[in-house]
Design an enzyme around this catalytic site. Structure first.
Site, PDB file in Angstrom:
ATOM      1  CG  ASP A   1      -8.404  -3.978  -2.688  1.00  0.00           C
ATOM      2  OD1 ASP A   1      -9.618  -3.840  -2.540  1.00  0.00           O
ATOM      3  OD2 ASP A   1      -7.647  -3.046  -2.987  1.00  0.00           O
TER       4      ASP A   1
ATOM      5  CG  HIS B   1      -2.046   0.966   1.113  1.00  0.00           C
ATOM      6  ND1 HIS B   1      -1.913   2.301   1.396  1.00  0.00           N
ATOM      7  CD2 HIS B   1      -3.318   0.774   0.686  1.00  0.00           C
ATOM      8  CE1 HIS B   1      -3.066   2.896   1.163  1.00  0.00           C
ATOM      9  NE2 HIS B   1      -3.934   1.997   0.728  1.00  0.00           N
TER      10      HIS B   1
HETATM   11  N1  ACO Z   1       4.297  -7.674  -4.926  1.00  0.00           N
HETATM   12  C1  ACO Z   1       5.658  -7.706  -5.037  1.00  0.00           C
HETATM   13  N2  ACO Z   1       6.463  -6.633  -4.884  1.00  0.00           N
HETATM   14  C2  ACO Z   1       5.854  -5.452  -4.585  1.00  0.00           C
HETATM   15  C3  ACO Z   1       4.453  -5.335  -4.445  1.00  0.00           C
HETATM   16  C4  ACO Z   1       3.674  -6.503  -4.633  1.00  0.00           C
HETATM   17  N3  ACO Z   1       2.332  -6.451  -4.515  1.00  0.00           N
HETATM   18  N4  ACO Z   1       4.136  -4.052  -4.157  1.00  0.00           N
HETATM   19  C5  ACO Z   1       5.300  -3.385  -4.109  1.00  0.00           C
HETATM   20  N5  ACO Z   1       6.345  -4.212  -4.376  1.00  0.00           N
HETATM   21  C6  ACO Z   1       7.763  -3.870  -4.334  1.00  0.00           C
HETATM   22  C7  ACO Z   1       8.183  -3.066  -5.571  1.00  0.00           C
HETATM   23  O1  ACO Z   1       8.629  -3.908  -6.625  1.00  0.00           O
HETATM   24  C8  ACO Z   1       9.310  -2.228  -4.993  1.00  0.00           C
HETATM   25  O2  ACO Z   1      10.461  -3.027  -4.879  1.00  0.00           O
HETATM   26  P1  ACO Z   1      11.947  -2.369  -5.058  1.00  0.00           P
HETATM   27  O3  ACO Z   1      12.062  -1.373  -3.936  1.00  0.00           O
HETATM   28  O4  ACO Z   1      12.876  -3.520  -4.955  1.00  0.00           O
HETATM   29  O5  ACO Z   1      11.939  -1.707  -6.417  1.00  0.00           O
HETATM   30  C9  ACO Z   1       8.826  -1.900  -3.579  1.00  0.00           C
HETATM   31  O6  ACO Z   1       7.967  -3.008  -3.223  1.00  0.00           O
HETATM   32  C10 ACO Z   1       8.053  -0.585  -3.465  1.00  0.00           C
HETATM   33  O7  ACO Z   1       7.007  -0.586  -4.425  1.00  0.00           O
HETATM   34  P2  ACO Z   1       6.358   0.732  -5.063  1.00  0.00           P
HETATM   35  O8  ACO Z   1       5.758   0.377  -6.404  1.00  0.00           O
HETATM   36  O9  ACO Z   1       7.345   1.844  -5.029  1.00  0.00           O
HETATM   37  O10 ACO Z   1       5.216   1.034  -4.035  1.00  0.00           O
HETATM   38  P3  ACO Z   1       4.022   2.026  -4.278  1.00  0.00           P
HETATM   39  O11 ACO Z   1       3.756   2.666  -2.977  1.00  0.00           O
HETATM   40  O12 ACO Z   1       4.274   2.935  -5.434  1.00  0.00           O
HETATM   41  O13 ACO Z   1       2.832   1.045  -4.718  1.00  0.00           O
HETATM   42  C11 ACO Z   1       0.935  -0.343  -4.677  1.00  0.00           C
HETATM   43  C12 ACO Z   1       1.778   0.693  -3.910  1.00  0.00           C
HETATM   44  C13 ACO Z   1       0.499   0.244  -6.050  1.00  0.00           C
HETATM   45  C14 ACO Z   1      -0.358  -0.609  -3.883  1.00  0.00           C
HETATM   46  C15 ACO Z   1       1.758  -1.632  -4.868  1.00  0.00           C
HETATM   47  O14 ACO Z   1       2.145  -2.166  -3.614  1.00  0.00           O
HETATM   48  C16 ACO Z   1       1.032  -2.693  -5.686  1.00  0.00           C
HETATM   49  O15 ACO Z   1       1.093  -2.656  -6.926  1.00  0.00           O
HETATM   50  N6  ACO Z   1       0.298  -3.643  -5.012  1.00  0.00           N
HETATM   51  C17 ACO Z   1      -0.467  -4.647  -5.692  1.00  0.00           C
HETATM   52  C18 ACO Z   1      -1.792  -4.054  -6.150  1.00  0.00           C
HETATM   53  C19 ACO Z   1      -2.754  -3.806  -4.989  1.00  0.00           C
HETATM   54  O16 ACO Z   1      -2.961  -4.643  -4.144  1.00  0.00           O
HETATM   55  N7  ACO Z   1      -3.368  -2.615  -5.023  1.00  0.00           N
HETATM   56  C20 ACO Z   1      -4.360  -2.226  -4.006  1.00  0.00           C
HETATM   57  C21 ACO Z   1      -3.946  -1.016  -3.286  1.00  0.00           C
HETATM   58  S1  ACO Z   1      -5.059  -0.708  -1.962  1.00  0.00           S
HETATM   59  C22 ACO Z   1      -6.417   0.046  -2.635  1.00  0.00           C
HETATM   60  O17 ACO Z   1      -6.426   0.617  -3.674  1.00  0.00           O
HETATM   61  C23 ACO Z   1      -7.633  -0.069  -1.819  1.00  0.00           C
END
Ligand code: ACO
Length: 434
Positions: free
Chosen positions: A368, A308
């Protein structure tokens, strides 16, 4: 006072400005950079708005480190366990919990507005039977703006509150028609002898030829799910509604823009993606393969329902919903097709929470991860999940729109940019281009 400002110095000119620091009720203090361009001729840049507050708001507070979520000051745990979605929508819109009389008046007004214009029904026919429900939501909600355009003066506070109530009243009607269109069943009209959530379920699952029995546990589970999704501060869809509405556009058109943003799987589409992921994993023994993919830098695959932008400890909504999820499943038939999926979900959660990659990046299951399982247990098809999110979040969207329109600092949202394109050059006739 020195501690109340931040000094910014342009080292190339030596010019210095003092930027005020604003402190809210809770949360990180905010540096006011409004004078930066005027004084230093500079903008700020913050891709993804990770450290930018776009507005002042008194609606929702969340602390991602501590896992705190408050609506108008009330903790989500108390609202989820003691209130109802309809009451929470009142709280978001009006700022206070209603008295018993105020609640009856509100409920009656919502019932009064819960039908949609018969002509709006024709819009559904334009969509293919297999159109994604969210594309229908975007279109029909946008179309609804045309029915209230002349009667909604966005500068008039009574008109604003009336359109807010209309939105809360009509979203279950539209959402259920989206479902009925997809499965080819007749539309069901609202029944004002029923409560808000009961009405929603009745419009979705009843058919004219036989009575539909509502299960109180299912109604309660959906009510709680809607509360958990009602608002969440300045997320992508809420910010979209504010930006679209800031041009003084019709608020229902702004809500349609918010629905578009919510559709994406990085936002509201995640609950749909979670179920697809669990089905794709198929068996507990395949989990390590998917975890390895999620950790592989060369692979864009992510575990849906994990991570998140703001919650870096735990998502308090996930804690509540995980409990509800287990309760719904405990009530379920032992042979339910959901049991193997639930088993995969629980094992995935356990492995990911123990894995160094997920621990280091503070990737916890979000709301979610569990909401999809509850919706599936309520017989709601996967591609309808985000529609439920949209119906619930409409309360938060319109509360934010109301707040923005009443803000003395209200002005059109107009971000700037860092231009990295070509320098000025002259047009070359086509026959002279190399
Ligand atoms: N699975 C694996 N790796 C992940 C995930 C994941 N679900 N989410 C983040 N990471 C990793 C990234 O690859 C990154 O790794 P790095 O530092 O080695 O490059 C690190 O964690 C940080 O990720 P960011 O993309 O910078 O995090 P951001 O805050 O931008 O993204 C998000 C948040 C979009 C929710 C992301 O975690 C994601 O895509 N999750 C899956 C989709 C999801 O569940 N969305 C629902 C959000 S809640 C809502 O809308 C109610």
């Amino acid at each position: 006072m020195k501690s109340e400002t931040v000094t910014i110095t342009d080292n190339s000119t030596g010019k210095t400005i003092e930027c005020p620091i604003h402190k809210g009720t809770y949360g990180a203090p905010v540096i006011d950079t409004a004078s930066l361009y005027k004084e230093l001729g500079m903008f700020t840049i913050d891709p993804g708005f990770t450290t930018t507050a776009s507005c002042r708001s008194a609606i929702t507070y969340l602390d991602g480190e501590q896992g705190v979520l408050l609506h108008r000051g009330y903790p989500i745990e108390q609202l989820a366990n003691e209130s109802s979605f309809l009451e929470v929508s009142y709280l978001l819109l009006h700022g206070e919990l209603p008295t018993a009389t105020e609640f009856v008046e509100y409920e009656n007004q919502i019932k009064n507005y819960n039908n949609v214009h018969e002509h709006l029904m024709r819009f559904f026919n334009g969509y293919r039977y297999d159109a994604h429900p969210m594309s229908i939501m975007v279109g029909v909600t946008g179309a609804m703006a045309s029915f209230y355009h002349e009667t909604t003066n966005v500068k008039n506070s009574e008109d604003r509150m009336r359109i807010a109530h209309r939105l809360i009243a009509k979203m279950p009607n539209i959402g259920s028609k989206v479902y009925k269109h997809g499965i080819g069943e007749p539309f069901i009209y609202p029944d004002n002898s029923l409560g808000y959530i009961e009405n929603l379920m009745n419009m979705m699952f009843a058919v004219p030829s036989q009575p539909f029995e509502l299960h109180p546990k299912a109604v309660a589970a959906l009510d709680q799910l809607m509360i958990l999704h009602a608002d969440h501060e300045q997320n992508a869809s809420t910010s979209t509604v504010r930006l679209a509405g800031s041009s003084e556009a019709n608020p229902l058109a702004a809500i349609s823009a918010g629905i578009s943003t919510l559709w994406g799987k990085a936002h509201g589409g995640a609950n749909e993606a979670v179920l697809e992921m669990l089905e794709e994993i198929g068996d507990v023994k395949n989990i390590p393969k998917f975890i390895a993919r999620a950790k592989d830098k060369e692979d864009s695959y992510r575990l849906m329902g994990f991570g998140h932008r703001v919650y870096k400890n735990f998502d308090p909504r996930a804690t509540i919903i995980s409990k509800a999820c287990h309760e719904v499943l405990d009530d379920m038939d032992q042979n339910s097709e959901l049991r193997p999926l639930m088993q995969i979900a629980m094992e995935l959660e356990k492995i990911a929470l123990e894995d160094e990659y997920f621990i280091q990046r503070k990737l916890y299951p979000n709301v979610d991860f569990y909401s999809g399982i509850i919706l599936r247990a309520l017989s709601i098809p996967t591609n309808m999940f985000t529609v439920f999110f949209a119906m619930a979040r409409s309360a938060g969207w319109i509360a934010n729109w109301l707040e923005m329109m009443e803000d003395p600092d209200f002005r059109i949202g107009r971000p700037r940019q860092l231009y990295i394109g070509s320098e000025r050059r002259d047009y070359v006739a086509m026959d002279k281009r190399g």
